[in-house]
Write an enzyme that holds these catalytic residues in place. Structure first.
Site, short mmCIF file in Angstrom:
data_model
loop_
_atom_site.label_atom_id
_atom_site.label_comp_id
_atom_site.label_asym_id
_atom_site.label_seq_id
_atom_site.Cartn_x
_atom_site.Cartn_y
_atom_site.Cartn_z
N ARG A 190 9.66 -1.20 -16.20
CA ARG A 190 11.09 -0.98 -15.95
C ARG A 190 11.90 -2.12 -16.54
NH1 ARG A 190 9.72 3.31 -16.06
NH2 ARG A 190 9.27 4.72 -14.36
N CYS A 191 13.15 -1.81 -16.83
CA CYS A 191 14.09 -2.75 -17.42
C CYS A 191 14.06 -4.07 -16.64
CB CYS A 191 15.48 -2.13 -17.39
SG CYS A 191 16.75 -3.12 -18.17
N PRO A 192 13.97 -5.17 -17.34
CA PRO A 192 14.10 -5.40 -18.79
C PRO A 192 12.76 -5.52 -19.51
CG PRO A 192 14.26 -7.50 -17.69
CD PRO A 192 14.03 -6.45 -16.61
#
Length: 81
Positions: free
Chosen positions: A18-20
């Site tokens: 998941r981001c980042p």
């Protein structure tokens, strides 16, 4: 377009991240590549549909193709313009 993705010189599996994290991994992978080489990124984070094209534009890389209609998403980028 599938043949285009299959022709990538390098591949990055960012599934489950998941981001980042996906963009950080893309940046690290691209740093090890030579100009003109291609990287196939496979991801399932919806944020990558925005983040990877933005990364390419900001870092002067070419987004050759993308498949974001269904997961896993696929992005083919070329280092440099």
């Amino acid at each position: 377009m599938n043949d285009l993705f299959n022709a990538a010189q390098h591949q990055l599996d960012a599934l489950g991240l998941r981001c980042p994290e996906p963009v950080m991994m893309v940046r690290k992978s691209v740093r090890r590549m030579n100009d003109g080489e291609t990287l196939l990124i496979i991801a399932d984070d919806p944020a990558t549909t925005r983040d990877i094209p933005s990364f390419c534009e900001f870092m002067d890389h070419t987004l050759i193709a993308s498949q974001t209609e269904s997961t896993p998403y696929q992005y083919l980028i070329k280092k440099g313009l």
